[in-house]
Design a protein around this motif. Structure first.
Motif, PDB file in Angstrom:
ATOM      1  N   ILE A  30      40.273 -13.412 -39.251  1.00 16.04           N
ATOM      2  CA  ILE A  30      41.086 -14.952 -39.508  1.00 16.04           C
ATOM      3  C   ILE A  30      39.783 -16.111 -38.950  1.00 16.04           C
ATOM      4  N   ALA A  31      39.005 -15.842 -37.927  1.00 15.98           N
ATOM      5  CA  ALA A  31      38.108 -16.789 -37.563  1.00 15.98           C
ATOM      6  C   ALA A  31      37.144 -17.116 -38.596  1.00 15.98           C
ATOM      7  N   CYS A  32      36.586 -15.890 -39.271  1.00 19.21           N
ATOM      8  CA  CYS A  32      35.800 -16.092 -40.277  1.00 19.21           C
ATOM      9  C   CYS A  32      36.397 -16.666 -41.541  1.00 19.21           C
ATOM     10  N   LEU A  33      37.514 -16.678 -41.704  1.00 18.93           N
ATOM     11  CA  LEU A  33      38.376 -17.239 -42.675  1.00 18.93           C
ATOM     12  C   LEU A  33      38.349 -18.522 -42.374  1.00 18.93           C
ATOM     13  N   ASN A  34      38.537 -19.010 -41.222  1.00 16.74           N
ATOM     14  CA  ASN A  34      38.728 -20.480 -41.006  1.00 16.74           C
ATOM     15  C   ASN A  34      37.514 -21.154 -41.027  1.00 16.74           C
ATOM     16  N   ALA A  35      36.305 -20.313 -40.784  1.00 17.62           N
ATOM     17  CA  ALA A  35      35.078 -20.926 -40.784  1.00 17.62           C
ATOM     18  C   ALA A  35      34.590 -21.067 -42.275  1.00 17.62           C
ATOM     19  N   LEU A  36      34.901 -20.221 -43.164  1.00 24.31           N
ATOM     20  CA  LEU A  36      34.496 -20.332 -44.559  1.00 24.31           C
ATOM     21  C   LEU A  36      35.353 -21.381 -45.302  1.00 24.31           C
ATOM     22  N   GLU A  37      36.581 -21.577 -44.719  1.00 23.11           N
ATOM     23  CA  GLU A  37      37.386 -22.787 -45.164  1.00 23.11           C
ATOM     24  C   GLU A  37      36.990 -24.178 -44.945  1.00 23.11           C
ATOM     25  N   ARG A  38      36.369 -24.322 -43.796  1.00 24.31           N
ATOM     26  CA  ARG A  38      35.828 -25.382 -43.173  1.00 24.31           C
ATOM     27  C   ARG A  38      34.332 -25.639 -43.811  1.00 24.31           C
ATOM     28  N   ILE A  39      33.564 -24.743 -44.054  1.00 25.88           N
ATOM     29  CA  ILE A  39      32.142 -24.882 -44.311  1.00 25.88           C
ATOM     30  C   ILE A  39      32.307 -25.358 -46.160  1.00 25.88           C
ATOM     31  N   SER A  40      33.217 -24.789 -46.808  1.00 29.34           N
ATOM     32  CA  SER A  40      33.057 -25.026 -48.143  1.00 29.34           C
ATOM     33  C   SER A  40      34.431 -25.197 -48.630  1.00 29.34           C
TER      34      SER A  40
END
Length: 148
Positions: free
Chosen positions: A78-88
């Motif tokens: 979930i943390a990785c998905l949140n990071a991906l969503e914020r980055i691009s």
């Protein structure tokens, strides 16, 4: 100097970096160390590294985050998905991956909640009289009688 020593000991698999070390690497924007922690740390370290990469928001860390979205620990993915969503946020591929993954996570949470809600419920099953059972018993009784 101290954080370099921690990173060296982490690469030798002797210790895990603390939250302070990961925050220091985040402040220095050292994505290589954070990506290494994301790939090789324990679950707490991986989660902190993903959150730090989310704060840095550099597109060069997208491949490392994409590798970790299928992590065994749900909080890390979930943390990785949140990071991906914020980055691009505008990339269509990342949007579809994030949406599918969040649907999967929601399904798992719903199943777990349903299981927990029904855990203490005792089911009572009533056995109705069946004609096949009665006819079977009748045939058994007839077979016990001697033949004339």
């Amino acid at each position: 100097m101290f954080h370099k020593l921690i990173y060296l000991l982490f690469k030798l698999k002797l210790i895990q970096p603390s939250a302070n070390s990961i925050n220091y690497w985040m402040d220095c924007e050292d994505t290589n160390k954070l990506e290494y922690a994301l790939a090789h740390g324990n679950y707490k370290t991986r989660k902190l590294a993903a959150e730090a990469l989310e704060q840095i928001a550099k597109p060069c860390s997208i491949p490392a985050l994409l590798k970790c979205i299928n992590d065994k620990v749900q909080n890390v993915s979930i943390a990785c998905l949140n990071a991906l969503e914020r980055i691009s946020p505008n990339d269509e591929l990342i949007k579809t991956v994030v949406n599918k993954r969040f649907k999967w996570v929601n399904d798992i949470r719903e199943k777990r909640a349903k299981f927990e809600a029904n855990k203490d419920v005792k089911h009572t099953i009533y056995r109705w009289r069946r004609t096949s059972k009665e006819s079977f018993d009748r045939v058994k009784e007839q077979l016990k009688k001697p033949i004339r």
